[in-house]
Design a protein around this motif. Structure first.
Motif, mmCIF file in Angstrom:
data_model
loop_
_atom_site.group_PDB
_atom_site.id
_atom_site.type_symbol
_atom_site.label_atom_id
_atom_site.label_comp_id
_atom_site.label_asym_id
_atom_site.label_seq_id
_atom_site.Cartn_x
_atom_site.Cartn_y
_atom_site.Cartn_z
ATOM 1 N N TRP A 60 1.041 -37.462 -42.510
ATOM 2 C CA TRP A 60 0.774 -36.246 -41.748
ATOM 3 C C TRP A 60 -0.364 -35.506 -42.407
ATOM 4 C CZ3 TRP A 60 0.897 -31.025 -42.899
ATOM 5 C CH2 TRP A 60 0.800 -30.169 -41.800
ATOM 6 N N LYS A 61 -1.278 -35.008 -41.582
ATOM 7 C CA LYS A 61 -2.405 -34.234 -42.094
ATOM 8 C C LYS A 61 -2.360 -32.843 -41.467
ATOM 9 C CE LYS A 61 -5.144 -38.433 -42.109
ATOM 10 N NZ LYS A 61 -4.485 -39.267 -41.133
ATOM 11 N N PRO A 62 -2.781 -31.830 -42.206
ATOM 12 C CA PRO A 62 -2.813 -30.483 -41.618
ATOM 13 C C PRO A 62 -3.595 -30.514 -40.308
ATOM 14 C CG PRO A 62 -3.243 -30.363 -43.964
ATOM 15 C CD PRO A 62 -3.236 -31.828 -43.595
#
Length: 97
Positions: A60-62
């Protein structure tokens, strides 16, 4: 790495040679998952097992949407559709509940 012969003592213990421990990333002790398949014993380090699981799950990436938020939005949309269908049904009958 080829096969290595080790001795199992009377209590069922064995010592993993240093080169095997290093190749599995077992430093200063560690945890192995053991599995018997047929007449073979397979040992996988906990770190290797964890690495495989992490490779299956995208990082997951911001800025990425959260799956929980998508699920909540889907459920709210479904609830709105259910309510609209209920209200249409009541209007067709011409009476309130």
């Amino acid at each position: 790495m080829g096969s290595v012969r080790v001795t199992v003592d009377a209590e069922g213990r064995l010592v993993l040679p240093e080169e095997i421990r290093q190749s599995l990333g077992i430093v200063g002790g560690g945890t192995l998952d053991l599995r018997v398949t047929g007449d073979e014993l397979r040992a996988v380090s906990w770190e290797a097992r964890l690495k495989r699981v992490r490779e299956l799950i995208p990082a997951w990436k911001p800025g990425d949407p959260l799956m929980s938020e998508e699920l909540i939005a889907d459920r709210r949309a479904e609830a709105r559709r259910d309510l609209e269908e209920y209200e249409r049904d009541i209007a067709r009958r011409g009476k309130a509940p």
